[in-house]
Design an enzyme around this catalytic site. Structure first.
Site, PDB file in Angstrom:
ATOM      1  N   HIS A 396       0.818  -1.223   0.000  1.00  0.00           N
ATOM      2  CA  HIS A 396       0.000   0.000   0.000  1.00  0.00           C
ATOM      3  C   HIS A 396       0.849   1.268   0.000  1.00  0.00           C
ATOM      4  CE1 HIS A 396      -3.816   1.792  -0.068  1.00  0.00           C
ATOM      5  NE2 HIS A 396      -4.434   1.102   0.865  1.00  0.00           N
ATOM      6  N   ASP A 400      -2.210   1.986  -4.842  1.00  0.00           N
ATOM      7  CA  ASP A 400      -3.479   2.450  -4.287  1.00  0.00           C
ATOM      8  C   ASP A 400      -4.526   1.335  -4.347  1.00  0.00           C
ATOM      9  OD1 ASP A 400      -2.419   4.955  -3.832  1.00  0.00           O
ATOM     10  OD2 ASP A 400      -3.053   5.730  -5.795  1.00  0.00           O
TER      11      ASP A 400
END
Length: 424
Positions: A396, A400
């Site tokens: 992450h 995204d």
């Protein structure tokens, strides 16, 4: 009599120290030339240290789990003649056995038609008492034969030179065991209070360190989606029926590799490596797919290089070749490094959902769960369809959530409409 000193070899690649993983001999043992004395672990490989001489072990230079400097004394052997006590010679060439790169603990399901090992033999034939961690002398073929027969090799008495276990010894062990197959089962219900402590060393230590490193450094998040694989399974069955005899059988994996390749054209950020120290993301044009594979020596990720340039059968053949090499301990360092995205499958054991751990420095890993038949509503009708989940994880820090979801949905569309896999 003289003393032959074997020093910790220089494995190469600038390695200054290695971990002593396991001894295969003890003080007082008689050894022969080329007999494996110890296993040592580097960052990339498990290395067998063979004996260059015949003689008797008189001293061991370290304990399993100890990190030793290259050039330090590994073992001393008493030999006929003057030995090399004053002028140490280089050890015999070492044999590499690959080590799992940074991967999540999963089993690649179908790339090789490997025979599943039988359950461990219940009854023992001609036996020999060995320590639990003692590794008997045996060729790779004999070790594979023992695995297929479900026999613990350390329990078999070897009739070959220096006690080497031969194929005939396995058959004798099995034949004797079958004649004593009426063992009582009462012991299975007896109370037990014994404990066993297992030192985390060697490959298991490397896997533990890499797993911990991956989970501490990357910001993992997982995304799960179910996919209807009915159409692609029908296509796979058709292609196997038509071309299986001449081109080889196809599993689902080469189709998944193809889906990855096509989807990555629109999502190049998934085919990348992240150097978190330099704060640099490197996107790669070549798609080198790591395929997580379980072997006797631990988890490995052999790499299908340039998957974007391979046909279905070319991918299938390469997956099979690499899986066999990994399971037989013959995969090279190059074959176990350099992946840009990883595919992992637990096959029939895949369960409903999994949370794969990233193979750092990659930023995406696609996990395959098992295929099940379920009633589904299609165009207003309840029909039986073959369904499968993809459980995938992403870093992450650089991927995204929306992009990850769109990437998996792209793979879903390709799998559910398999003709689109081949439309340019």
């Amino acid at each position: 009599m003289g003393t032959h000193v074997i020093k910790m070899p220089d494995i190469g690649e600038g390695i200054a120290e290695v971990e002593l993983s396991q001894w295969h001999v003890k003080v007082g043992d008689l050894v022969v030339e080329d007999q494996v004395l110890a296993d040592v672990m580097t960052d990339k490989a498990m290395v067998d240290i063979p004996s260059p001489v015949h003689g008797k072990v008189i001293a061991l230079g370290g304990q399993p789990g100890e990190v030793m400097a290259v050039g330090s004394v590994l073992i001393s052997i008493e030999v006929e003649g003057a030995g090399n006590l004053k002028e140490s010679a280089a050890p015999a060439p070492v044999k590499e056995a690959p080590v799992a790169p940074k991967v999540e603990a999963a089993v690649e399901s179908k790339p090789a038609a490997a025979t599943a090992p039988r359950p461990a033999a219940v009854c023992q034939g001609p036996m020999v008492a060995r320590e639990a961690d003692e590794r008997p002398l045996a060729s790779p073929a004999v070790r594979k034969h023992a695995l297929d027969l479900g026999i613990q090799l350390r329990l078999v008495r070897g009739s070959g030179p220096a006690g080497r276990v031969l194929h005939e010894d396995l058959e004798a062990y099995l034949a004797q065991g079958q004649s004593n197959a009426s063992a009582p089962v009462a012991a299975a219900y007896a109370q037990r209070n014994d404990e066993e402590q297992i030192q985390v060393i060697g490959m298991r230590r490397k896997i533990a360190q890499r797993m911990q490193d991956a989970t501490q450094r990357a910001a993992h998040f997982s995304y799960v989606e179910e996919i209807d694989v009915t159409a692609i399974e029908e296509l796979r069955a058709h292609l196997n029926e038509k071309h299986g005899a001449s081109r080889g059988k196809l599993t689902l994996l080469p189709f998944l590799v193809r889906a990855l390749v096509v989807a990555l054209r629109d999502f190049p950020q998934m085919n990348a490596r992240y150097d978190d120290e330099a704060q640099v993301i490197t996107r790669l044009g070549a798609v080198h797919v790591g395929v997580a594979t379980q072997s006797d020596v631990g988890l490995m990720v052999p790499v299908v290089r340039h998957a974007q340039a391979r046909s279905l059968w070319d991918s299938a053949a390469e997956i099979s070749r690499l899986a066999n090499a990994a399971r037989n301990g013959k995969a090279s360092r190059d074959e176990l490094s350099g992946s840009t995205i990883t595919l992992t499958s637990l096959g029939a054991l895949g369960g409903i959902v999994s949370t794969p751990v990233l193979n750092l420095p990659e930023v995406a890993i696609v996990g395959v769960n098992k295929i099940v038949e379920r009633p589904m509503v299609v165009k207003g009708q309840v029909v039986i369809r073959k369904m499968m989940n993809l459980s995938s994880s992403f870093d992450h820090r650089v991927v995204d959530g929306m992009d990850a979801a769109l990437f998996i949905q792209a793979i879903r569309g390709l799998i559910e409409q398999p003709a689109t896999l081949f439309v340019e």
